[in-house]
Scaffold this active site. Structure first.
Site, PDB file in Angstrom:
ATOM      1  N   HIS A   1       2.488  -0.592  -2.273  1.00 33.19           N
ATOM      2  CA  HIS A   1       1.029  -0.291  -1.947  1.00 33.19           C
ATOM      3  C   HIS A   1       0.860   0.363  -0.498  1.00 33.19           C
ATOM      4  O   HIS A   1       0.023   1.051  -0.371  1.00 33.19           O
ATOM      5  CB  HIS A   1       0.600  -1.457  -2.001  1.00 33.19           C
ATOM      6  CG  HIS A   1       0.325  -2.282  -3.231  1.00 33.19           C
ATOM      7  ND1 HIS A   1      -0.964  -1.846  -4.408  1.00 33.19           N
ATOM      8  CD2 HIS A   1       1.145  -2.667  -4.010  1.00 33.19           C
ATOM      9  CE1 HIS A   1      -0.681  -2.598  -5.513  1.00 33.19           C
ATOM     10  NE2 HIS A   1       0.617  -2.830  -5.215  1.00 33.19           N
TER      11      HIS A   1
ATOM     12  N   GLY B   1       3.668 -13.467  -8.398  1.00 35.71           N
ATOM     13  CA  GLY B   1       2.381 -13.429  -7.958  1.00 35.71           C
ATOM     14  C   GLY B   1       1.273 -12.708  -8.784  1.00 35.71           C
ATOM     15  O   GLY B   1       0.285 -12.187  -8.098  1.00 35.71           O
ATOM     16  N   HIS B   2       1.861 -12.304 -10.080  1.00 37.79           N
ATOM     17  CA  HIS B   2       0.884 -11.734 -10.877  1.00 37.79           C
ATOM     18  C   HIS B   2       0.323 -12.380 -12.008  1.00 37.79           C
ATOM     19  O   HIS B   2       0.868 -13.515 -12.272  1.00 37.79           O
ATOM     20  CB  HIS B   2       1.811 -10.618 -11.563  1.00 37.79           C
ATOM     21  CG  HIS B   2       2.219  -9.543 -10.324  1.00 37.79           C
ATOM     22  ND1 HIS B   2       1.357  -8.519  -9.950  1.00 37.79           N
ATOM     23  CD2 HIS B   2       3.291  -9.240  -9.842  1.00 37.79           C
ATOM     24  CE1 HIS B   2       1.893  -7.793  -8.834  1.00 37.79           C
ATOM     25  NE2 HIS B   2       3.442  -8.227  -8.919  1.00 37.79           N
TER      26      HIS B   2
ATOM     27  N   HIS C   1      -3.029  -4.649  -0.066  1.00 38.75           N
ATOM     28  CA  HIS C   1      -2.343  -5.536   0.635  1.00 38.75           C
ATOM     29  C   HIS C   1      -1.081  -4.877   1.153  1.00 38.75           C
ATOM     30  O   HIS C   1      -0.935  -3.751   0.941  1.00 38.75           O
ATOM     31  CB  HIS C   1      -2.044  -6.806  -0.252  1.00 38.75           C
ATOM     32  CG  HIS C   1      -1.112  -6.191  -1.674  1.00 38.75           C
ATOM     33  ND1 HIS C   1      -1.638  -5.310  -2.622  1.00 38.75           N
ATOM     34  CD2 HIS C   1       0.099  -6.567  -1.980  1.00 38.75           C
ATOM     35  CE1 HIS C   1      -0.768  -5.219  -3.514  1.00 38.75           C
ATOM     36  NE2 HIS C   1       0.288  -5.910  -3.170  1.00 38.75           N
TER      37      HIS C   1
ATOM     38  N   ASP D   1      -4.550  -5.206 -12.397  1.00 43.14           N
ATOM     39  CA  ASP D   1      -3.148  -5.512 -12.222  1.00 43.14           C
ATOM     40  C   ASP D   1      -2.567  -5.874 -13.714  1.00 43.14           C
ATOM     41  O   ASP D   1      -3.165  -6.880 -14.156  1.00 43.14           O
ATOM     42  CB  ASP D   1      -2.879  -6.573 -11.397  1.00 43.14           C
ATOM     43  CG  ASP D   1      -1.552  -7.116 -11.300  1.00 43.14           C
ATOM     44  OD1 ASP D   1      -0.772  -6.402 -11.714  1.00 43.14           O
ATOM     45  OD2 ASP D   1      -1.279  -7.995 -10.418  1.00 43.14           O
TER      46      ASP D   1
END
Lengths: 566, 566
Positions: free
Chosen positions: B90, B379-380, B85, B207
């Site tokens: 990243h 977002g995790h 993403h 993750d």
């Protein structure tokens, strides 16, 4: 650094007989260095006298004190310091203040016990007047009747203070939460809050630290339950890191240790010191033989030991951080150790705390921290508790204190929500002068009330200029140029010397530095008049070399240039 | 700074044909600079190539890159970079990596769109091979079949990647949470997770960022509901600060603005840039006429405006911080403004974020932030989601990634709780070399994989030595001594010069500096042999003056001494 306070002309007048003046010289717009003056007629008392710890902005600063300029100005009026509880942000500045203003101190036994240790270390205890009060006591100080009432906080023996003045009552809550099941079994004195409210409160100052948290702050009981579960399961040693001043947290470890047959060692200088005071004064329940010295730990099996230590904020020289770095005299972390970080990270300390937890996890220990399990609760009241206090005391005027500005704003919103008109709420800043009569309260001026930095032995000699230089040095380092010029020709003599620190890695930057030397030589030799001022040349070298280095590196080191004439 | 990677002897051998090698050169033990190599035979692909932002330790550093030493070593094998993403951690190191290793890039349209902007700025876009994939696509790269599958994260078009190798499938989740009501309406592809799990996963990398959070991470839907309430009530402008890369958060503002008839301006360089890419590629739904330029805002009434801006981390030069400092070109904060800080503070940024909120509150604005209202969700994935993924993919071997060590430990605990034996879980550090066969996975060695600092134009020239000097300078400043000695007698000539920065406030420390000068003179003149080495004298002055100043001030400035012989 600037010294004398500048007091607006109007404030130098005598106070009118119908007026109480309140001056917070610390503690509003911040959670720290609490210090508030209450004046009436020719008398004044100070409520609390605390300090703040520096944040990342205050490079190299050790402690931050309130600016005592205003106290100096009204020194003739000062009668006493009243203390709400024994935390650093309420008592920490006393060793500095009492040196200039010897005043009697009023507070509960634990609070004064902790102050005494501080003053002892500063060799100020001789001749100091201590007045131990108990919650419920009323002491007369000049025109003030000062009533201490019990509140719950993360240290035992915390109080609020009602200062009854001839024109009305000023209530300061101190730091508090409404914990009905506190560790020491003494709930907050809501009955007295009720009486004060019924009799009428002219001005309320209340703790705003948690004014932005909805609901209620959980009771310490929650932590006791978590400790109980962890003690029931832990296969080896249990190590609990917390604030040394959080006496009741240590008590919870003692209670769990008793229940599960473990011995307890206290590790860390401040932890031992605070515990000694609290134990001597009877504020902790410790059965004989429970406490063992850190040196004796090897005599016991791991599963028979609990340790209470400092380091919950990741402080570099604390016990827990030394353990995490395998650098502790007595304690080597082992894989069956269970570690509890029983504290919240103070904003700014998160990264240090996280690193400490990571290193401990790396050593194989099981680490419990706030995100994982309820191993910590705050000592400050949340919104519903604050509304209860506002509703019970029903003050005529309200000034939120002990909070950063966003907390004060939320506390104002809560006060409005329970019916206080906005015009009766005072949003003060440190140094605001608030004059209160029976039917009016207003900010009428301001006095100097900034931060005074303690750095090593210096108190107040480091200010914004020095900090700005430190920040600049921290960013891109320093480059020093030493050059000689012929005072007849104005031309350079020999090769300029350049040394740097924190700018580039010199062994790999010979080229850059060589070109910089050449640049300096040319800067001097291009000079157009034969007898240049040394100052002028130095300035020219700084700006020209600065541009040169920025172009080559996109960095802006501090450049110091010294030119000698030969 | 140290350059070449040191590879254990065994690793230099060719890979055995039954072995896949996985080398995370970033992203384990940290949430940042993700970069993982997957090798088989004579081919290798890289998954992600991100950077990290410096924390308080890394004084003056702009960016932190992975150490590419290992990539250099296997350069002949490298075939492609696969991107999960478009977040900085990243993709952010690509402009640096692609300069050395020109490789084709594979990723979804938004991801590659964001990369393209980056490479454009670095003038690297010419000749760059971009391969746009869609979730569901499988691309063949040498011996690898790389399957991209849709996951939800705080940026649209996020994917996980299954790298099918001849000996088994390696799955990397990318960053994700299991949001069944995401902003773009595309839930995570749990069906594909199911198929992959049924077909067999050899190694899972997942993750771990939120592995220490119990329960489920709330859906973005929660934020939409809060926005709806706030938009319904706000009397004037609404200003939403968030991460520029949080494209779906901006979408939520657009949706609320449409619902309540407001125009939206995007403010802040990175915000405008990311939005342009996302809009061009169709990743945001924006009705014509909704977006207005910041310069046009004055043409509208306050209650008809919403602003999305940068600054949610209190970054000094961001839009929100400029507004808070009354220093923004187009926007002056007014008392009826409603400001939403729609982000969590990254550890280390808390103090800056709090100061920004305080300053905005000071200007009279209403500020909503995470503690007050649910204006942000992560977002995790939290623990229950991670367990779902572990249970669905049922990998043979598991390596928790994308987390600090404590998160990896918790993720291991979760994996064990759903049945993975501990011996099949790999706790790697950056640079660990993991060799995986059909029935064995083990860390077999390590390669160099530290941090490479970018400071200005320099990449890798600032290392620990320079940072240590900067920390020392930051703490107590610098003192520079320039002295001359007679090379016949070894006695001092004239008075030594002393200048300082960040040590004391010079105008008020004349006495101290005068005595320091005298101390240096005596240090030189006490020298016992007539022809002292300059180096020796300089060292002696540093240590002796250091002791002298410490005794007087309890501070330890950096001392630089330059002695010239005359």
């Amino acid at each position: 650094m600037p010294g004398a306070a500048k007091l607006a002309g109007a404030l130098q007048q005598e106070l009118k007989p119908d007026t109480v003046r309140v001056v917070p010289i610390g503690g509003v717009g911040e959670i720290g260095k609490n210090c508030t003056v209450v004046e009436f007629g020719d008398a004044a008392v100070i409520i609390d006298c605390g300090l703040t710890f520096p944040d990342a902005e205050h490079l190299g600063v050790d402690l931050i004190l309130p600016d005592f300029a205003y106290l100096r100005q009204i020194q003739h009026k000062l009668r006493a310091v009243l203390l709400t509880h024994g935390h650093e942000d309420h008592i920490g500045a006393l060793p500095f203040a009492l040196r200039d203003f010897p005043l009697p101190l009023y507070g509960t036994a634990l609070t004064l016990g902790l102050v005494q240790v501080k003053l002892d270390e500063a060799r100020l205890v001789d001749g100091q007047e201590f007045h131990v009060v108990e919650a419920g006591d009323v002491v007369e100080i000049g025109p003030f009747r000062c009533e201490f009432f019990h509140m719950c906080h993360s240290i035992p023996d915390a109080t609020g203070i009602a200062v009854h003045t001839p024109i009305g009552t000023i209530v300061h809550t101190g730091d508090f939460k409404l914990d009905y099941t506190p560790v020491d079994g003494r709930p907050p004195d809501v009955q007295t809050l009720g009486r004060l409210g019924r009799d009428g409160v002219l001005l309320l100052m209340a703790d705003s630290t948690y004014a932005d948290r909805p609901g209620y702050t959980p009771s310490e009981q929650v932590v006791a339950e978590t400790f109980d579960q962890i003690f029931a399961e832990a296969p080896g040693r249990i190590i609990v890191a917390t604030f040394s001043s959080l006496v009741s947290r240590a008590q919870q470890v003692f209670d769990a240790a008793v229940a599960y047959g473990r011995k307890v060692a206290l590790v860390g200088r401040s932890m031992e010191r605070v515990h000694r005071v609290a134990a001597d004064l009877g504020y902790v329940r410790v059965p004989d033989g429970l406490i063992v010295a850190a040196e004796e730990l090897d005599d016991f099996r791991a599963e028979d030991i609990a340790i209470v230590c400092t380091g919950s904020q990741g402080e570099p020289r604390s016990a827990l951080v030394r353990m995490a770095n395998r650098d502790h005299r007595n304690i080597d972390i082992a894989p069956d150790d269970t570690i509890i970080v029983s504290a919240a990270a103070i904003p700014g300390n998160e990264a240090k705390v996280n690193h400490t937890i990571d290193r401990l996890a790396h050593l194989g220990a099981t680490v419990y921290y706030e995100q994982l399990r309820p191993v910590h609760v705050s000592g400050h009241a949340s919104q519903e508790e604050l509304k209860l206090v506002l509703t019970t005391l029903r003050p005529r005027f309200f000034m939120p204190v002990h909070g950063e500005f966003r907390h004060l704003v939320e506390h104002r919103r809560l006060a409005e929500s329970v019916g206080l008109p906005r015009k009766n709420i005072l949003m003060a800043e440190n140094g605001a002068v608030i004059d209160v009569t029976r039917d009016r309260a207003a900010i009428t001026g301001s006095v100097e009330a900034g931060m005074v930095f303690v750095d090593g032995l210096g108190v107040g000699d480091v200010g914004e200029t020095v900090l700005r230089d430190r920040r600049h040095l921290a960013e891109d380092g320093v480059v020093v140029v030493v050059a000689a010029v012929d005072h007849h020709t104005g031309k350079s003599v020999g090769t300029p010397e350049i040394i740097s620190r924190g700018f580039v890695y010199a062994p790999e930057s010979e080229d850059l530095l060589e070109r910089a030397r050449e640049h300096v030589r040319q800067t001097i030799d291009r000079g157009d008049h034969p007898d240049p001022e040394v100052d002028y040349l130095q300035g020219k070298i700084c700006s020209s070399l600065g541009r040169h280095l920025f172009q080559k590196t996109r960095r802006r080191p501090v450049i110091l240039s010294i030119v000698t004439e030969v």
